[in-house]
Structures are given as C-alpha cells and as structure tokens.
Design a protein around this motif. Structure first.
Motif, PDB file in Angstrom:
ATOM      1  N   GLN A   1       0.822  -1.050  -0.087  1.00 33.79           N
ATOM      2  CA  GLN A   1      -0.007  -0.058  -0.179  1.00 33.79           C
ATOM      3  C   GLN A   1       0.835   1.192  -0.078  1.00 33.79           C
ATOM      4  O   GLN A   1       1.857   1.319   0.826  1.00 33.79           O
ATOM      5  N   ILE A   2       0.518   2.211  -0.937  1.00 41.88           N
ATOM      6  CA  ILE A   2       1.305   3.419  -1.142  1.00 41.88           C
ATOM      7  C   ILE A   2       0.301   4.589  -0.742  1.00 41.88           C
ATOM      8  O   ILE A   2      -0.705   4.595  -1.360  1.00 41.88           O
ATOM      9  N   ALA A   3       0.547   5.323   0.242  1.00 30.76           N
ATOM     10  CA  ALA A   3      -0.250   6.327   0.592  1.00 30.76           C
ATOM     11  C   ALA A   3       0.038   7.717  -0.084  1.00 30.76           C
ATOM     12  O   ALA A   3       1.244   7.882  -0.309  1.00 30.76           O
ATOM     13  N   ALA A   4      -0.887   8.362  -0.378  1.00 27.33           N
ATOM     14  CA  ALA A   4      -0.644   9.556  -0.985  1.00 27.33           C
ATOM     15  C   ALA A   4       0.315   9.706  -2.335  1.00 27.33           C
ATOM     16  O   ALA A   4       1.252  10.089  -2.426  1.00 27.33           O
ATOM     17  N   THR A   5      -0.036   8.829  -3.332  1.00 28.27           N
ATOM     18  CA  THR A   5       0.575   8.454  -4.293  1.00 28.27           C
ATOM     19  C   THR A   5       1.197   9.807  -4.996  1.00 28.27           C
ATOM     20  O   THR A   5       0.146  10.420  -5.332  1.00 28.27           O
ATOM     21  N   GLN A   6       2.338   9.493  -5.657  1.00 28.54           N
ATOM     22  CA  GLN A   6       2.917  10.707  -6.222  1.00 28.54           C
ATOM     23  C   GLN A   6       3.450  10.464  -7.563  1.00 28.54           C
ATOM     24  O   GLN A   6       3.741   9.301  -7.807  1.00 28.54           O
ATOM     25  N   PRO A   7       3.628  11.331  -8.428  1.00 28.66           N
ATOM     26  CA  PRO A   7       4.064  10.949  -9.733  1.00 28.66           C
ATOM     27  C   PRO A   7       5.467  10.342  -9.644  1.00 28.66           C
ATOM     28  O   PRO A   7       5.725   9.299 -10.659  1.00 28.66           O
ATOM     29  N   GLY A   8       6.538  10.631  -8.790  1.00 26.33           N
ATOM     30  CA  GLY A   8       7.630   9.895  -8.593  1.00 26.33           C
ATOM     31  C   GLY A   8       7.492   8.350  -8.353  1.00 26.33           C
ATOM     32  O   GLY A   8       8.447   7.617  -8.198  1.00 26.33           O
ATOM     33  N   ASP A   9       6.225   7.969  -7.853  1.00 22.09           N
ATOM     34  CA  ASP A   9       5.965   6.646  -7.503  1.00 22.09           C
ATOM     35  C   ASP A   9       5.700   5.783  -8.781  1.00 22.09           C
ATOM     36  O   ASP A   9       5.685   4.574  -8.707  1.00 22.09           O
ATOM     37  N   SER A  10       5.614   6.241  -9.922  1.00 27.32           N
ATOM     38  CA  SER A  10       5.441   5.438 -10.933  1.00 27.32           C
ATOM     39  C   SER A  10       6.628   4.744 -11.450  1.00 27.32           C
ATOM     40  O   SER A  10       7.668   5.160 -11.640  1.00 27.32           O
ATOM     41  N   ALA A  11       6.208   3.348 -11.771  1.00 25.60           N
ATOM     42  CA  ALA A  11       7.447   2.433 -11.968  1.00 25.60           C
ATOM     43  C   ALA A  11       6.718   1.055 -11.928  1.00 25.60           C
ATOM     44  O   ALA A  11       5.622   0.918 -11.876  1.00 25.60           O
ATOM     45  N   VAL A  12       7.685   0.084 -12.173  1.00 21.52           N
ATOM     46  CA  VAL A  12       7.131  -1.280 -11.997  1.00 21.52           C
ATOM     47  C   VAL A  12       7.610  -1.902 -10.634  1.00 21.52           C
ATOM     48  O   VAL A  12       8.690  -1.627 -10.072  1.00 21.52           O
ATOM     49  N   TYR A  13       6.578  -2.277 -10.003  1.00 23.24           N
ATOM     50  CA  TYR A  13       6.806  -2.949  -8.442  1.00 23.24           C
ATOM     51  C   TYR A  13       6.667  -4.563  -8.741  1.00 23.24           C
ATOM     52  O   TYR A  13       5.854  -5.265  -9.179  1.00 23.24           O
ATOM     53  N   PHE A  14       7.896  -5.111  -8.007  1.00 18.44           N
ATOM     54  CA  PHE A  14       7.873  -6.554  -7.812  1.00 18.44           C
ATOM     55  C   PHE A  14       8.013  -6.847  -6.307  1.00 18.44           C
ATOM     56  O   PHE A  14       8.574  -6.307  -5.708  1.00 18.44           O
ATOM     57  N   CYS A  15       7.112  -7.901  -6.131  1.00 20.42           N
ATOM     58  CA  CYS A  15       7.319  -8.605  -4.916  1.00 20.42           C
ATOM     59  C   CYS A  15       8.404  -9.991  -5.226  1.00 20.42           C
ATOM     60  O   CYS A  15       8.495 -10.372  -6.389  1.00 20.42           O
ATOM     61  N   ALA A  16       9.330  -9.935  -4.119  1.00 20.45           N
ATOM     62  CA  ALA A  16      10.093 -11.148  -4.285  1.00 20.45           C
ATOM     63  C   ALA A  16      10.192 -11.853  -2.911  1.00 20.45           C
ATOM     64  O   ALA A  16       9.699 -11.337  -1.914  1.00 20.45           O
ATOM     65  N   GLU A  17      10.047 -13.169  -3.215  1.00 21.85           N
ATOM     66  CA  GLU A  17      10.028 -14.168  -1.974  1.00 21.85           C
ATOM     67  C   GLU A  17      11.575 -14.944  -1.789  1.00 21.85           C
ATOM     68  O   GLU A  17      11.985 -15.388  -2.859  1.00 21.85           O
TER      69      GLU A  17
END
Lengths: 115, 112
Positions: B76-92
């Motif tokens: 969860q990302i609060a108050a999303t900003q333009p700088g948050d634009s990216a690809v997000y990966f989870c890793a186990e």
C-alpha cells in the motif's frame, strides 16, 4: 563508488559471439548476485558469490554461461556462443554480509541484444 | 531507455490517492519477502521487507501486508506521487537468503 556499477550499459552481439559483462559491487560487500531479466518480466536468479567462492550457480541456464569473482570484488559474467534467447538485461547486486538478508543493492544492468 | 513495463498488469491512480499493489507468491516455505520498485532503465530498488512472523509492516508512506494462509502480499502506497510511477515486484525467499524469486510485476501509473 557509492553504488553497484555495471558495464557495458548496452551490448549488441551477433549470434555465436562471446560476451563478457562486468560488475563492480559496493566496496567491501561480501555477497554478489547475478540475475537475468527478460523484457516485461521479473529478474531470475543466475548465480551467487560469497567473496570469491561461487556458492550457488543453479540458475545458470546452460554451460555457455560462466561467472567468476577471482579476488572477491569485481565479477564477470561470460556468455559463450550467444543465442537470441540470451537477449535480456543482466543485473548484478551486492550485499554487505552473507546472503541476501535485508535486500540487495542492484546495479542498473547491462542490456544484451543478440542479433 | 528500455522499458520494463511491457505487457504487465497496470494500475492507474490519480496523484494523491492511495495505491494497493497485490502479489500472490508460490512457496509456502518462503519466510522473507521484499517489495522492489523498478524505474525504466534502472535496477530494482528496495522499498520494504517483511518476515513470515509478521503480518504487517509500515515504512514511510508504504505498508506491506502478508497473508500466509492464502499466500498473498500487498503493498500500500499512501498519497501516491508521480515519482511513484514504476514497475513494482514482490520477491520471496524460501529456505535461505541466497536467492529470491521475483513475481512478474505490476506497473503503477500515477496521473497528475
């Protein structure tokens, strides 16, 4: 340097050519990892070094792939007789201690295109 | 530069809204998880981690939730900003810390 440095940034190779990709980890980092990232996918593990010892090479896709870290710092990933399916971004990462606890610091990668 | 976001599921949010990115992991033996952010042309960047003995962990503007029963992670990302634009990966990480298994990623697009 402050981060993990990889060179070259881009590499175009003709099919059948050998290539060597270099990784300079953060100074003093014990562990070094190589990952392969195909376009639009997550990174996939290739190999892991602790100092100069290659402790895990289970992810290397074939015997055409070879990695070394002879003095426990700089590492080279070599791919012999490149094929089109080798086209990917090759990422290097390092951590201060053994293993990947607390996550990696990745370099920006080398994009390899085999034509 | 190259794009890491081709053909990935995309989440589009308005600047200032909260974002939730989901990930299903595969190995019930995994005991350590990390979320990474990857911007175009760069390597993945550590955001937040969580161990299997926890179900929630908070960082600055980010929260990771872990549901081991259904093998599910969320970021969860609060108050999303333009700088948050990216690809997000989870890793186990199952069994040890020598390798991580990455998910296929979600592209976050923040509209100003």
């Amino acid at each position: 340097g402050a981060g993990v440095s990889q060179s070259p940034r881009y590499k175009v190779a003709k099919r059948g050519q050998d290539v060597a990709l270099r990784c300079d980890p953060i100074s003093g980092h014990v562990s070094l990892f190589w990952y392969q990232q195909a376009l639009g996918q997550g990174p996939e593990f290739l190999t892991y070094f602790q100092n100069e010892a290659q402790l895990d090479k289970s992810g290397l896709p074939s015997d055409r792939f070879f990695a070394e870290r002879p003095e426990g710092s700089v590492s080279t990933l070599k791919i012999q007789r490149t094929q089109q399916e080798d086209s990917a971004v090759y990422l290097c990462a390092s951590t201060p201690g053994p293993g990947g606890d607390y996550g990696y610091t990745f370099g920006s990668g080398t994009r390899l295109t085999v034509v | 530069g190259e794009s890491v976001g081709l053909h990935l599921p995309t989440l589009s949010v308005q600047e200032g809204d909260n974002s939730i990115i989901n990930c299903a992991y595969s190995n019930s033996a995994s005991d350590y998880f990390i979320w990474y952010k990857q911007e175009s042309g760069k390597g993945p960047q550590f955001i937040i981690d969580i161990r299997s003995n926890m179900d929630k962990r908070q960082g600055q503007r980010v929260t990771v939730l872990l549901n081991k029963t259904v093998k599910h992670l969320s970021l969860q990302i609060a108050a999303t900003q333009p700088g948050d634009s990216a690809v997000y990966f989870c890793a186990e990480n199952p069994y040890n810390f020598n390798k991580f298994y990455f998910g296929s990623g979600t592209k976050l697009n923040v509209k100003p």
